[in-house]
Design a protein around this motif. Sequence first.
Motif, PDB file in Angstrom:
ATOM      1  N   UNK A 157     -14.506  49.702 -20.959  1.00 33.20           N
ATOM      2  CA  UNK A 157     -14.223  48.685 -19.946  1.00 33.20           C
ATOM      3  C   UNK A 157     -15.469  47.818 -19.764  1.00 33.20           C
ATOM      4  N   UNK A 158     -15.277  46.516 -19.860  1.00 32.96           N
ATOM      5  CA  UNK A 158     -16.401  45.592 -19.679  1.00 32.96           C
ATOM      6  C   UNK A 158     -16.539  45.137 -18.230  1.00 32.96           C
ATOM      7  N   UNK A 159     -15.414  44.951 -17.553  1.00 33.76           N
ATOM      8  CA  UNK A 159     -15.398  44.409 -16.192  1.00 33.76           C
ATOM      9  C   UNK A 159     -15.276  45.564 -15.194  1.00 33.76           C
ATOM     10  N   UNK A 160     -16.431  45.994 -14.654  1.00 35.40           N
ATOM     11  CA  UNK A 160     -16.484  47.147 -13.749  1.00 35.40           C
ATOM     12  C   UNK A 160     -17.142  46.716 -12.449  1.00 35.40           C
ATOM     13  N   UNK A 161     -16.497  47.029 -11.356  1.00 35.81           N
ATOM     14  CA  UNK A 161     -17.080  46.804 -10.034  1.00 35.81           C
ATOM     15  C   UNK A 161     -17.220  48.163  -9.357  1.00 35.81           C
ATOM     16  N   UNK A 162     -18.423  48.463  -8.885  1.00 34.47           N
ATOM     17  CA  UNK A 162     -18.676  49.707  -8.165  1.00 34.47           C
ATOM     18  C   UNK A 162     -19.134  49.329  -6.766  1.00 34.47           C
ATOM     19  N   UNK A 163     -18.345  49.762  -5.789  1.00 40.57           N
ATOM     20  CA  UNK A 163     -18.641  49.434  -4.389  1.00 40.57           C
ATOM     21  C   UNK A 163     -18.915  50.705  -3.607  1.00 40.57           C
ATOM     22  N   UNK A 164     -19.825  50.601  -2.660  1.00 37.67           N
ATOM     23  CA  UNK A 164     -20.035  51.720  -1.753  1.00 37.67           C
ATOM     24  C   UNK A 164     -19.497  51.332  -0.386  1.00 37.67           C
ATOM     25  N   UNK A 165     -19.009  52.322   0.341  1.00 34.77           N
ATOM     26  CA  UNK A 165     -18.494  52.105   1.684  1.00 34.77           C
ATOM     27  C   UNK A 165     -18.971  53.243   2.575  1.00 34.77           C
ATOM     28  N   UNK A 166     -19.163  52.943   3.818  1.00 32.64           N
ATOM     29  CA  UNK A 166     -19.565  53.968   4.788  1.00 32.64           C
ATOM     30  C   UNK A 166     -18.426  54.305   5.745  1.00 32.64           C
ATOM     31  N   UNK A 167     -17.245  53.694   5.511  1.00 35.65           N
ATOM     32  CA  UNK A 167     -16.106  53.912   6.383  1.00 35.65           C
ATOM     33  C   UNK A 167     -14.918  54.399   5.573  1.00 35.65           C
ATOM     34  N   UNK A 168     -14.371  55.544   5.831  1.00 34.21           N
ATOM     35  CA  UNK A 168     -14.869  56.506   6.799  1.00 34.21           C
ATOM     36  C   UNK A 168     -16.137  57.179   6.275  1.00 34.21           C
ATOM     37  N   UNK A 169     -16.954  57.700   7.175  1.00 32.93           N
ATOM     38  CA  UNK A 169     -18.171  58.370   6.721  1.00 32.93           C
ATOM     39  C   UNK A 169     -17.833  59.643   5.949  1.00 32.93           C
ATOM     40  N   UNK A 170     -18.673  59.940   4.966  1.00 31.07           N
ATOM     41  CA  UNK A 170     -18.484  61.141   4.155  1.00 31.07           C
ATOM     42  C   UNK A 170     -18.575  62.376   5.036  1.00 31.07           C
ATOM     43  N   UNK A 171     -17.818  63.390   4.688  1.00 27.63           N
ATOM     44  CA  UNK A 171     -17.854  64.662   5.393  1.00 27.63           C
ATOM     45  C   UNK A 171     -17.925  65.792   4.372  1.00 27.63           C
ATOM     46  N   UNK A 172     -18.593  66.858   4.741  1.00 24.20           N
ATOM     47  CA  UNK A 172     -18.680  68.014   3.845  1.00 24.20           C
ATOM     48  C   UNK A 172     -17.310  68.643   3.609  1.00 24.20           C
ATOM     49  N   UNK A 173     -16.334  68.324   4.449  1.00 27.55           N
ATOM     50  CA  UNK A 173     -14.976  68.824   4.227  1.00 27.55           C
ATOM     51  C   UNK A 173     -14.365  68.247   2.956  1.00 27.55           C
ATOM     52  N   UNK A 174     -14.939  67.173   2.399  1.00 19.69           N
ATOM     53  CA  UNK A 174     -14.428  66.568   1.172  1.00 19.69           C
ATOM     54  C   UNK A 174     -14.918  67.292  -0.078  1.00 19.69           C
ATOM     55  N   UNK A 175     -15.855  68.220   0.062  1.00 16.23           N
ATOM     56  CA  UNK A 175     -16.350  68.964  -1.099  1.00 16.23           C
ATOM     57  C   UNK A 175     -15.238  69.890  -1.587  1.00 16.23           C
ATOM     58  N   UNK A 176     -14.935  69.831  -2.877  1.00 21.14           N
ATOM     59  CA  UNK A 176     -13.874  70.663  -3.437  1.00 21.14           C
ATOM     60  C   UNK A 176     -14.255  72.143  -3.381  1.00 21.14           C
TER      61      UNK A 176
END
Length: 164
Positions: free
Chosen positions: A74-93
């Motif tokens: 893929x040549x056209x890649x956009x990587x965005x960061x967001x703080x909403x919602x904030x990360x939570x340790x509950x998201x760890x698999x």
Amino acid sequence: MTTLPVTPEQVWTALAAVPDPEIPVVSVTDMGMVRDVTVDGGRVSVTFTPTFSGCPALHVIRDSIGEAVRALGVQDVEVRSTLTPPWTTDWIQEDARERLRQYGIAPPAPAGDSPLITLDPEPTRCPRCGSLNVRMTGSFGPTLCKRLYVCDACKEPFEGFKSV
């Protein structure tokens, strides 16, 4: 160079191989940082949430995600960061929590539904011997997301994830 469009599944698979820059035994998807993958023809957008807003590895994570997607052709890649919602340790698999423990880092307890961060540390088990006979020696470890502990049973120092 012409390549066939990639699927979201292919992108997620590629991202599963991107290691967390501070904890190489888990990936950015294991940690729950990747929030969204969008494929629109030959364009791929990836949105991720860093573990902390001031994460010193933010640029490394962004670059690594972009490289993994570009490696798919893929040549056209956009990587965005967001703080909403904030990360939570509950998201760890769940399987990543076990890899953290085997690596010597006490995985976090569930943060729960409270929007508040608790200042009292949750019960922490020694990742080496499993004892709860541990004491915190530092509120901040080598990264903001971890605390420092010593196990009074096996006498080993270790890091433990904060629950957020």
